[in-house]
Design a protein around this motif. Structure first.
Motif, PDB file in Angstrom:
ATOM      1  N   HIS A   1      -1.069  10.709   7.581  1.00 37.96           N
ATOM      2  CA  HIS A   1      -1.598  11.909   8.219  1.00 37.96           C
ATOM      3  C   HIS A   1      -0.571  12.479   9.197  1.00 37.96           C
ATOM      4  CE1 HIS A   1      -4.418  14.758   9.518  1.00 37.96           C
ATOM      5  NE2 HIS A   1      -5.018  14.082  10.473  1.00 37.96           N
TER       6      HIS A   1
ATOM      7  N   LEU B   1       0.823  -1.209   0.000  1.00 37.02           N
ATOM      8  CA  LEU B   1       0.000   0.000   0.000  1.00 37.02           C
ATOM      9  C   LEU B   1       0.856   1.257   0.000  1.00 37.02           C
ATOM     10  CD1 LEU B   1      -2.737  -0.544   2.736  1.00 37.02           C
ATOM     11  CD2 LEU B   1      -3.163   0.108   0.370  1.00 37.02           C
TER      12      LEU B   1
ATOM     13  N   GLU C   1      -7.937   8.207   1.681  1.00 35.48           N
ATOM     14  CA  GLU C   1      -6.725   8.771   2.269  1.00 35.48           C
ATOM     15  C   GLU C   1      -6.824   8.879   3.796  1.00 35.48           C
ATOM     16  OE1 GLU C   1      -4.199   9.084   0.701  1.00 35.48           O
ATOM     17  OE2 GLU C   1      -3.293  11.029   0.694  1.00 35.48           O
TER      18      GLU C   1
ATOM     19  N   MET D   1     -16.785   0.118   4.864  1.00 34.14           N
ATOM     20  CA  MET D   1     -16.445   0.653   3.561  1.00 34.14           C
ATOM     21  C   MET D   1     -17.497   0.268   2.519  1.00 34.14           C
ATOM     22  SD  MET D   1     -12.331   0.125   3.129  1.00 34.14           S
ATOM     23  CE  MET D   1     -12.142  -1.502   3.876  1.00 34.14           C
TER      24      MET D   1
ATOM     25  N   LEU E   1     -10.822 -10.595   4.310  1.00 38.23           N
ATOM     26  CA  LEU E   1      -9.656  -9.860   4.802  1.00 38.23           C
ATOM     27  C   LEU E   1      -9.969  -8.419   5.180  1.00 38.23           C
ATOM     28  CD1 LEU E   1      -6.976 -10.966   2.170  1.00 38.23           C
ATOM     29  CD2 LEU E   1      -7.599 -12.111   4.302  1.00 38.23           C
TER      30      LEU E   1
ATOM     31  N   GLU F   1      -4.629   2.233  13.652  1.00 34.71           N
ATOM     32  CA  GLU F   1      -5.978   2.760  13.383  1.00 34.71           C
ATOM     33  C   GLU F   1      -6.363   2.511  11.917  1.00 34.71           C
ATOM     34  OE1 GLU F   1      -8.098   3.756  15.589  1.00 34.71           O
ATOM     35  OE2 GLU F   1      -9.647   4.317  14.141  1.00 34.71           O
ATOM     36  N   LEU F   2      -5.422   2.728  11.004  1.00 34.59           N
ATOM     37  CA  LEU F   2      -5.704   2.463   9.595  1.00 34.59           C
ATOM     38  C   LEU F   2      -5.985   0.986   9.367  1.00 34.59           C
ATOM     39  CD1 LEU F   2      -3.009   4.664   7.787  1.00 34.59           C
ATOM     40  CD2 LEU F   2      -5.484   5.041   7.839  1.00 34.59           C
ATOM     41  N   LEU F   3      -5.157   0.153   9.977  1.00 35.02           N
ATOM     42  CA  LEU F   3      -5.338  -1.289   9.806  1.00 35.02           C
ATOM     43  C   LEU F   3      -6.708  -1.715  10.312  1.00 35.02           C
ATOM     44  CD1 LEU F   3      -1.828  -2.613  10.885  1.00 35.02           C
ATOM     45  CD2 LEU F   3      -2.786  -2.615   8.573  1.00 35.02           C
ATOM     46  N   LYS F   4      -7.084  -1.176  11.468  1.00 34.10           N
ATOM     47  CA  LYS F   4      -8.361  -1.535  12.066  1.00 34.10           C
ATOM     48  C   LYS F   4      -9.519  -1.129  11.152  1.00 34.10           C
ATOM     49  CE  LYS F   4      -9.843   0.474  15.870  1.00 34.10           C
ATOM     50  NZ  LYS F   4      -9.576   1.116  17.172  1.00 34.10           N
ATOM     51  N   ARG F   5      -9.362   0.003  10.477  1.00 34.33           N
ATOM     52  CA  ARG F   5     -10.443   0.467   9.603  1.00 34.33           C
ATOM     53  C   ARG F   5     -10.509  -0.343   8.306  1.00 34.33           C
ATOM     54  NH1 ARG F   5     -12.463   6.331  10.593  1.00 34.33           N
ATOM     55  NH2 ARG F   5     -11.529   6.747  12.621  1.00 34.33           N
ATOM     56  N   TRP F   6      -9.364  -0.802   7.841  1.00 35.59           N
ATOM     57  CA  TRP F   6      -9.323  -1.445   6.532  1.00 35.59           C
ATOM     58  C   TRP F   6      -9.404  -2.968   6.606  1.00 35.59           C
ATOM     59  CZ3 TRP F   6      -4.627   2.010   4.796  1.00 35.59           C
ATOM     60  CH2 TRP F   6      -5.116   3.228   4.304  1.00 35.59           C
ATOM     61  N   ILE F   7      -8.751  -3.520   7.611  1.00 36.36           N
ATOM     62  CA  ILE F   7      -8.517  -4.970   7.603  1.00 36.36           C
ATOM     63  C   ILE F   7      -9.122  -5.612   8.838  1.00 36.36           C
ATOM     64  CG2 ILE F   7      -6.696  -6.733   7.608  1.00 36.36           C
ATOM     65  CD1 ILE F   7      -4.947  -4.672   6.132  1.00 36.36           C
ATOM     66  N   LYS F   8      -9.559  -6.855   8.686  1.00 36.17           N
ATOM     67  CA  LYS F   8     -10.202  -7.549   9.800  1.00 36.17           C
ATOM     68  C   LYS F   8      -9.174  -8.106  10.777  1.00 36.17           C
ATOM     69  CE  LYS F   8     -14.591  -8.647   7.736  1.00 36.17           C
ATOM     70  NZ  LYS F   8     -15.337  -9.583   6.899  1.00 36.17           N
TER      71      LYS F   8
ATOM     72  N   ASN G   1     -12.527  -4.845   5.767  1.00 33.84           N
ATOM     73  CA  ASN G   1     -13.756  -4.438   6.449  1.00 33.84           C
ATOM     74  C   ASN G   1     -14.865  -4.059   5.481  1.00 33.84           C
ATOM     75  OD1 ASN G   1     -13.402  -4.852   9.182  1.00 33.84           O
ATOM     76  ND2 ASN G   1     -12.118  -3.025   9.363  1.00 33.84           N
TER      77      ASN G   1
ATOM     78  N   MET H   1      -4.149  10.106  -1.211  1.00 36.22           N
ATOM     79  CA  MET H   1      -4.511   9.066  -2.172  1.00 36.22           C
ATOM     80  C   MET H   1      -3.851   7.760  -1.781  1.00 36.22           C
ATOM     81  SD  MET H   1      -4.010  11.614  -5.331  1.00 36.22           S
ATOM     82  CE  MET H   1      -3.783  13.149  -4.461  1.00 36.22           C
ATOM     83  N   SER H   2      -4.625   6.743  -1.682  1.00 37.31           N
ATOM     84  CA  SER H   2      -4.075   5.460  -1.247  1.00 37.31           C
ATOM     85  C   SER H   2      -4.307   4.424  -2.318  1.00 37.31           C
ATOM     86  CB  SER H   2      -4.771   4.986   0.026  1.00 37.31           C
ATOM     87  OG  SER H   2      -4.799   6.025   0.964  1.00 37.31           O
ATOM     88  N   LEU H   3      -3.246   3.761  -2.661  1.00 36.57           N
ATOM     89  CA  LEU H   3      -3.365   2.721  -3.670  1.00 36.57           C
ATOM     90  C   LEU H   3      -2.579   1.500  -3.231  1.00 36.57           C
ATOM     91  CD1 LEU H   3      -4.545   2.177  -6.535  1.00 36.57           C
ATOM     92  CD2 LEU H   3      -2.256   2.649  -7.395  1.00 36.57           C
ATOM     93  N   GLY H   4      -3.204   0.333  -3.389  1.00 36.32           N
ATOM     94  CA  GLY H   4      -2.524  -0.901  -3.027  1.00 36.32           C
ATOM     95  C   GLY H   4      -2.428  -1.832  -4.211  1.00 36.32           C
TER      96      GLY H   4
ATOM     97  N   TYR I   1       0.198   5.372   0.720  1.00 36.42           N
ATOM     98  CA  TYR I   1      -0.789   6.374   1.110  1.00 36.42           C
ATOM     99  C   TYR I   1      -0.055   7.571   1.710  1.00 36.42           C
ATOM    100  CZ  TYR I   1       0.064   3.834   5.441  1.00 36.42           C
ATOM    101  OH  TYR I   1       0.683   3.212   6.497  1.00 36.42           O
ATOM    102  N   ARG I   2      -0.758   8.696   1.761  1.00 33.80           N
ATOM    103  CA  ARG I   2      -0.203   9.880   2.401  1.00 33.80           C
ATOM    104  C   ARG I   2      -0.480   9.784   3.888  1.00 33.80           C
ATOM    105  NH1 ARG I   2       0.795  14.805   0.064  1.00 33.80           N
ATOM    106  NH2 ARG I   2       1.577  13.400  -1.513  1.00 33.80           N
TER     107      ARG I   2
ATOM    108  N   GLU J   1      -1.190   5.913  14.095  1.00 33.70           N
ATOM    109  CA  GLU J   1      -1.847   5.931  12.786  1.00 33.70           C
ATOM    110  C   GLU J   1      -1.961   4.536  12.170  1.00 33.70           C
ATOM    111  OE1 GLU J   1      -0.186   8.640   9.922  1.00 33.70           O
ATOM    112  OE2 GLU J   1      -1.830   8.302   8.520  1.00 33.70           O
TER     113      GLU J   1
END
Lengths: 270, 254
Positions: free
Chosen positions: A11, A6, B25, B37, B106, A107-114, B108, B1-4, A8-9, A104
């Motif tokens: 924060h 990944l 982002e 999401m 994997l 928190e990002l992982l928690k929001r994106w990944i299970k 959310n 911008m986030s890209l994987g 990303y910018r 950060e």
């Protein structure tokens, strides 16, 4: 193989950062076999890189990804962040990498990944500077991690700077002083260790290993002794003849994954 | 911008697959309350790959500007028409079943119907309509940009000339009224009382596929689907148009 890289910018850092996440494959999750739910809660290993390395180093220079997807029969998510040469620290002159990594990234992982955020499911390990980072995380947040591992860790900063003028001034922007002067400061792992002991909190289990030909060998032995003197049990291992090298770290990560107390696929289903 | 860039081994295709994933982002995301999401499957055209959308359009920036907590999944299909080949690999099963199930395991996302969208360009327009119409319970929205949505004509015309078509679709007779036939799916959903996804069909007026898009949109409309047909003046079969369309899409999704 299952790898997500990944960009990303960040924060906290306000520049583009990379993160690499390794997952079990579809076959590892037995997705084709059942109509059962897909609501998992994965245990997480934060796997930290060394000086000069980045988030891709573990993937490229070891076989950790194969150990994860082929050898390991239980699911685990491995997260490899990138912190440049910051010693996992909020730099005195520079960026707040410790804040980035401890606030950060989770928190990002928690929001994106299970991922699970339970202590029993959260582990940290690293090599060299990443060994320092792993223990720094574990001493600062003992309530978050149940196991912390250092492979050839730079566990005594000041000592590793002494007698090496070249190395001693590198990272002066991180510490705001020479490396040899960090004893007793916030960058000193011994200080963090003492704070963790004084906090009375339950500490993670510690794994510490080093090759006998590693220049850090004496330092790591010393740190192990110090921890034991404080009453902390250390699972220690050394390998005869190996130095500060990937041959050792490849062997160590394979060993370490095997001793992690992971849950079965059924047990991580919510 | 986030890209994987996401690589994994697909059981269905028995090969390593690559998927691009765009996410919101951190600056925007961390200032929002945690939420589930939304998910958009964004499909490329013939000869493309998971790189097509991120590199040829501004999709990543459009997501950022929209401030939506959305995951955009861009798989690689080469020129396989999102199709289970009659002789060969099962690309539809991969993209419609294995991939969403894996993503859901994997990440959310839960694929709630009202948060699940699919869109694509050209060959991916056909793919998007096929995914939406074959799984109307899963997708609330499907969009085709310059899509190959009149596949009956295409299969009929090409089945004997294009050596790739027979292994992919069998014969025209096999294709017609099968679950790969969009017109059949349009009718089936109505006949069986399935929920009908909202559809968006667009094409440039300088694109040879304009008539197909109009034909398909009219047919869907006449069957009772909520369809928006958009004709972009002067533009042809290219990224200038698709870039415009994907921006609109992300901004205006339900």
């Amino acid at each position: 193989m299952a790898v997500l890289e990944l960009t990303y910018r960040s924060h906290v850092l306000d520049f583009d950062q990379n993160l690499l996440v390794m997952f079990p494959d579809p076959s590892g999750l037995k997705l084709s076999e059942s109509d059962k739910g897909t609501d998992f809660e994965f245990p997480v290993l934060y796997l930290l890189h060394g000086y000069s390395d980045d988030h891709t180093s573990w993937l490229r220079r070891s076989s950790v990804e194969r150990y994860l997807t082929e050898d390991l029969k239980k699911p685990l998510v491995i997260v490899c962040p990138s912190v440049q040469n910051s010693f996992y620290s909020d730099m005195v002159y520079g960026w707040k990498y410790f804040k980035y990594l401890t606030e950060e990234v989770p928190e990002l992982l928690k929001r994106w990944i299970k991922i699970s955020t339970r202590r029993e499911d959260t582990f940290v390990a690293g090599l060299s500077m990443g060994g320092y980072g792993a223990y720094k995380l574990a001493f600062t947040y003992p309530e978050r991690f149940s196991i912390a591992a250092s492979f050839s860790g730079a566990l005594d900063l000041a000592e590793s700077g002494r007698g090496n003028p070249d190395k001693d001034v590198k990272c002066s922007d991180v510490f705001g002083m020479k490396r040899s002067e960090t004893d007793g400061t916030e960058f000193d792992l011994k200080v963090m260790l003492q704070k963790a002991v004084d906090s009375g909190k339950e500490l993670p289990k510690f794994y510490l290993s080093c090759g006998t030909k590693d220049p850090l060998y004496r330092i790591d032995l010393g740190f192990r002794d110090l921890m034991e003197k404080k009453g902390i049990k250390v699972n220690y291992s050394e390998t005869e003849g190996l130095a500060h090298e990937w041959k050792f770290w490849d062997q160590e990560i394979e060993k370490f994954l095997k001793v992690l107390p992971l849950k079965s696929l059924e047990e991580i289903r919510r | 911008m986030s890209l994987g860039r996401f690589y994994f081994y697909s059981d269905v295709l028995h090969s390593s697959q690559m998927v691009s994933i765009a996410l919101q982002e951190p600056k925007i995301l961390l200032n929002q309350e945690p939420s589930e999401m939304e998910i958009l499957y964004l499909l490329h055209g013939a000869q493309g790959s998971s790189h097509s959308w991120p590199s040829s359009s501004n999709v990543e920036r459009f997501l950022y500007e929209s401030e939506r907590n959305m995951m955009i999944v861009m798989p690689t299909m080469k020129t396989n028409y999102y199709q289970d080949h009659k002789i060969g690999d099962r690309y539809y099963t991969y993209v419609a079943e294995e991939l969403p199930k894996y993503i859901e395991s994997l990440f959310n996302v839960t694929h709630k119907r009202e948060n699940t969208y699919v869109a694509g360009l050209s060959m991916g327009g056909y793919g998007a309509m096929k995914l939406a119409l074959r799984n109307p319970e899963k997708f609330c929205f499907g969009a085709s940009f310059s899509g190959a949505v009149d596949m009956r004509k295409l299969v009929k015309n090409r089945i004997d000339d294009n050596p790739r078509y027979r292994p992919m679709f069998g014969s025209y007779e096999e294709f017609e009224n099968s679950e790969d036939d969009l017109e059949y799916l349009l009718e089936r959903n109505v006949k069986e009382g399935r929920p009908l996804p909202k559809l968006y069909v667009s094409c440039g007026t300088a694109d040879g596929l304009l008539d197909s898009s109009i034909y398909f949109a009219d047919k869907a409309k006449s069957l009772g689907y909520e369809v928006k047909l958009h004709k972009e003046k002067m533009l042809g079969h290219g990224w200038r148009f698709w870039d415009l369309e994907v921006e609109k899409l992300i901004r205006t999704l339900i």
